[in-house]
Scaffold this active site. Structure first.
Site, PDB file in Angstrom:
ATOM      1  N   CYS A  48      -3.854  44.373  -8.726  1.00 23.40           N
ATOM      2  CA  CYS A  48      -2.819  44.913  -7.841  1.00 23.40           C
ATOM      3  C   CYS A  48      -2.224  43.820  -6.957  1.00 23.40           C
ATOM      4  CB  CYS A  48      -3.414  45.965  -6.923  1.00 23.40           C
ATOM      5  SG  CYS A  48      -4.176  47.315  -7.805  1.00 23.40           S
ATOM      6  N   ARG A  94      -0.047  38.478 -11.973  1.00 21.28           N
ATOM      7  CA  ARG A  94      -1.413  38.935 -11.692  1.00 21.28           C
ATOM      8  C   ARG A  94      -1.870  39.994 -12.688  1.00 21.28           C
ATOM      9  NH1 ARG A  94      -2.864  38.000  -6.090  1.00 21.28           N
ATOM     10  NH2 ARG A  94      -4.092  39.878  -5.996  1.00 21.28           N
ATOM     11  N   TRP A 127      -2.691  47.825 -10.904  1.00 18.37           N
ATOM     12  CA  TRP A 127      -3.527  47.586 -12.082  1.00 18.37           C
ATOM     13  C   TRP A 127      -4.592  48.670 -12.035  1.00 18.37           C
ATOM     14  CZ3 TRP A 127      -8.659  45.882 -13.167  1.00 18.37           C
ATOM     15  CH2 TRP A 127      -8.844  45.366 -14.459  1.00 18.37           C
ATOM     16  N   ASN A 164      -4.912  47.217  -2.403  1.00 18.72           N
ATOM     17  CA  ASN A 164      -5.511  46.423  -3.470  1.00 18.72           C
ATOM     18  C   ASN A 164      -7.012  46.439  -3.210  1.00 18.72           C
ATOM     19  OD1 ASN A 164      -6.422  44.461  -5.213  1.00 18.72           O
ATOM     20  ND2 ASN A 164      -5.343  42.762  -4.243  1.00 18.72           N
ATOM     21  N   GLY A 165      -7.796  46.747  -4.238  1.00 20.28           N
ATOM     22  CA  GLY A 165      -9.249  46.803  -4.063  1.00 20.28           C
ATOM     23  C   GLY A 165      -9.789  48.126  -4.578  1.00 20.28           C
ATOM     24  N   GLU A 185     -14.144  28.427 -24.880  1.00 26.73           N
ATOM     25  CA  GLU A 185     -12.852  28.519 -24.193  1.00 26.73           C
ATOM     26  C   GLU A 185     -11.714  28.721 -25.205  1.00 26.73           C
ATOM     27  OE1 GLU A 185     -11.920  29.098 -21.338  1.00 26.73           O
ATOM     28  OE2 GLU A 185      -9.864  28.406 -21.236  1.00 26.73           O
ATOM     29  N   LYS A 233      -9.263  31.944 -25.213  1.00 26.30           N
ATOM     30  CA  LYS A 233      -7.793  31.840 -25.171  1.00 26.30           C
ATOM     31  C   LYS A 233      -7.177  32.662 -26.296  1.00 26.30           C
ATOM     32  CE  LYS A 233      -7.111  30.681 -22.013  1.00 26.30           C
ATOM     33  NZ  LYS A 233      -8.073  30.279 -21.053  1.00 26.30           N
ATOM     34  N   GLU A 255      -7.597  36.438 -25.660  1.00 28.01           N
ATOM     35  CA  GLU A 255      -6.833  36.900 -24.497  1.00 28.01           C
ATOM     36  C   GLU A 255      -5.363  37.141 -24.827  1.00 28.01           C
ATOM     37  OE1 GLU A 255      -8.406  35.092 -20.301  1.00 28.01           O
ATOM     38  OE2 GLU A 255      -7.664  33.620 -21.720  1.00 28.01           O
ATOM     39  N   HIS A 272     -28.044  31.438 -37.975  1.00 33.73           N
ATOM     40  CA  HIS A 272     -28.859  32.517 -37.406  1.00 33.73           C
ATOM     41  C   HIS A 272     -28.028  33.780 -37.211  1.00 33.73           C
ATOM     42  CE1 HIS A 272     -32.186  29.794 -36.959  1.00 33.73           C
ATOM     43  NE2 HIS A 272     -31.378  28.921 -36.367  1.00 33.73           N
ATOM     44  N   LYS A 290      -4.638  38.165 -13.596  1.00 35.77           N
ATOM     45  CA  LYS A 290      -4.818  36.754 -13.241  1.00 35.77           C
ATOM     46  C   LYS A 290      -5.914  36.603 -12.196  1.00 35.77           C
ATOM     47  CE  LYS A 290      -3.803  32.437 -13.167  1.00 35.77           C
ATOM     48  NZ  LYS A 290      -4.328  31.746 -14.349  1.00 35.77           N
TER      49      LYS A 290
END
Ligand code: G6P
Length: 612
Positions: A2, A27, A75, A100-101, A485, A489, A492, A508, A607
């Protein structure tokens, strides 16, 4: 996550709020809304599902005229993304709030309020705040007091913007657990989750502290009150990065722009921190030598991409400084009974400095006691993490807008290498190993520029991935976190399921998945594990897997059927993880572009993750 924007001015605020929301789009969010009082103090509200552009369209049909307003990108946490769940939320037709929260005790509060006749129109936790405020305002007839009275009853995290029709000269903000800044204007004042949202109107900011409540007035006056309700003075900080950071320039996406900025970001993060042959240890503070000399153990805590930077650092610190190091994701660390070995330095890594779990981990470590000190490696000056850590080293990546972190990651790796070399320096003084790495670091921006020349070859390569549903990334040693990473990427932004394994672990389990539909990407610098990695690659080939190998130009690896080799510039082995990140970023970018996804704002992601 948010985003909040608020404005109180002597001019119309609609477009200021709208521009602020656009700047917060990075964000991540799923709906947007705005509330403004008109000249008759009537509350007007407009909300829309989807992008800020949808809200903008609505505002074009019917604009909101007025000089006091709040706006929000949501969000979803409680209640699905929908117009009726979008903020601002109202209680009656006079009070509006953006939040926000997460309010953890919202169910009990909702029950209590419903019992008293308050009618809820959304499934959000935020709406309880609106009704609580309205109830309190009816008693106190003062918005500031009402906010101060109710916040102590909220469990969880919040940043708030609140307005009331009976006080059209007041905009109230409050924060605890979620970020909120005040933008200090000339004859006007603003609120936002992030300074970036307000750079079009001011570059002077007050970073509110935990528990602060702030009262803004139309002539620009700003009064901050601490959690104990005392008037406090908070420093006004001038934002250092130019406004250009919030525009894409000539790039199609922020992510591509940020990938290209990495050479200069590395140079900036190194600036002033390197001597001729070693790191200038005082970059960690005047007393750093003394403190770093006492470090016997290191605990690194972070989330997401920042966690991967921490994982690379563990290999470096143990090898080059000989200090036992643990790395853990913050959401696990914070709920674990931890045993703190003597002389442990607690290190957090975070781009934003506001990630809820990382912050909570730092607070948990502080409350637990026993740590030597806390050090944050962070990209946002004035962020909560920076303020609450004993020491900090700022990465100099500049604002990062793409949700998928790129330049922030490379700058974090640089910062962690500076820490590694400083720890070595205070232990054994100047030596050739440091001198070689320092020289290599100086040459790294040039190697990144060289590496960028691979862009069009990688773009061509990306066609081989766009139709796939899975991909496997392999690396060994410090290249394993780089493989992680790379996989992160790809998943995402292209939504292709990607996993990373230490190459030695292949047999394995993951080998069972390998067939000609599963591309396998390996990172192969010229290091001591190269021969081992080569054997692992044979194992993949023998099962019909198609291999894409990013390999040092001097490594002997033959291109052939099912083996594609992309040659990388030769690089000093310790800093290879930095350079090999670049082609993996480019690969995921081009695959996502081919797939037509929203590269800068991938679905469901945010974000700055300011809720746990
Ligand atoms: C989110 C972002 C990631 C980031 C992570 C940690 O998941 O999408 O890019 O790595 O948060 O964020 P931080 O700001 O603490 O580095």
């Amino acid at each position: 996550m948010c985003g909040i924007v608020g404005a109180i001015a002597q001019r119309s605020v609609q477009n200021i709020l709208l521009e602020g929301l656009k700047r917060l789009e990075y964000r991540g969010y799923d709906s947007a809304g705005m509330a403004i009082f008109d000249a008759e103090n009537t509350l007007q509200r407009s909300r829309a599902m989807g992008k800020v552009a949808a809200l903008e369209e609505k505002l074009e049909q019917q604009s909101l005229k007025g000089q006091l307003g709040i706006a929000h990108t949501r969000w979803a946490t409680h209640g699905k993304p929908s117009e009726h769940n979008a903020h601002p939320h109202q209680s009656g037709d006079k009070l509006a709030v953006v939040h926000n929260g997460i309010i953890e005790n919202h169910e009990a509060l909702r029950e209590e309020l419903e019992g008293q006749g308050y009618v809820f129109t959304s499934e959000t936790d935020t709406e309880v705040i609106a009704h609580l405020l309205s109830r309190e305002y009816d008693k106190t007839q003062d918005l500031l007091t009402a906010v101060q009275n109710i916040v102590s009853g909220l469990d969880g995290a919040y940043a708030l913007g609140v307005i009331h029709a009976d006080q059209p000269d007041t905009l109230i903000g409050a924060r605890k657990g979620s970020p909120l800044v005040v933008g200090v204007g000339i004859g006007e004042a603003f609120l936002a989750s992030d300074p970036l949202a307000l750079l079009q109107v001011t570059d002077r900011f007050i970073y509110l502290k935990e528990g602060d409540v702030v009262c803004l007035r139309p002539e620009g006056s700003v009064q901050v009150f601490s959690e104990q309700r005392e008037t406090v003075s908070r420093e006004v900080i001038t934002f250092e990065h130019g406004d250009g950071a919030a525009s894409k320039g000539n790039y199609r996406h922020f992510m591509l722009k940020e990938i290209h900025e990495q050479a200069s970001v590395i140079a900036s993060t190194l600036e002033g921190r390197l001597g001729e042959r070693h790191v200038l240890t005082h970059c960690f503070g005047a007393d750093a030598d003394n403190l770093l000399g006492q470090v016997k153990n290191i605990q690194i805590v972070a989330c997401g991409t920042s966690y991967h930077a921490g994982m690379v650092a563990r290999y470096w610190i143990e090898k080059l400084a000989g200090i036992p190091t643990q790395v853990e994701v913050a959401s696990e660390y914070r709920y674990r009974e931890v045993v703190v070995p003597e002389g442990t330095l607690f290190v957090t890594l975070s781009q934003s400095g506001e990630t809820a779990d990382t912050l909570a981990a730092l607070r948990y470590a502080a409350s637990k006691g026993g740590y030597l000190a806390s050090l944050s490696i962070c990209n946002v000056p004035g962020s909560s993490l920076v303020r609450e850590s004993d020491l900090c080293l700022m990465t100099q990546a500049g604002p990062e807008i793409g949700v998928a972190s790129t330049k922030a990651f490379t700058s974090q790796l640089i910062a962690m290498m500076l820490l590694t070399l400083s720890l070595r320096m205070v232990r054994q003084g100047d030596d050739q190993v440091q001198a070689d790495i320092v020289a290599a670091l100086r040459g790294l921006p040039g190697l990144f520029e060289k590496g960028l020349a691979m862009d069009s070859a990688i773009e061509t390569l990306s066609a081989a991935f766009a139709e796939k549903h899975h991909a496997l990334f392999l690396g060994r040693g410090p290249m394993f976190p780089i493989a992680l990473e790379g996989a992160l990427k790809l998943k995402e932004i292209s939504y292709i399921h990607a996993e990373a394994y230490p190459a030695g672990e292949l047999k394995h389990g993951p080998l069972a998945l390998v067939d000609n539909d599963m591309p396998v990407i390996a990172v192969a610098p010229n290091d001591e594990l190269l021969e081992k990695l080569k054997s692992n690659l044979q194992e993949v080939r023998a099962r019909g897997g198609e291999l894409f190998v990013f390999a040092d130009e001097n490594v002997h690896l033959k291109e052939g059927e099912g083996i594609h080799i992309m040659r990388m510039p030769a690089v000093e082995e310790h800093i290879a993880p930095l350079l090999y990140t670049l082609p993996l970023q480019l690969l995921s970018y081009h695959v996502a572009v081919l797939k037509g996804t929203d590269v800068d704002q991938p679905r469901n992601l945010a974000k700055s993750v300011t809720v746990e």
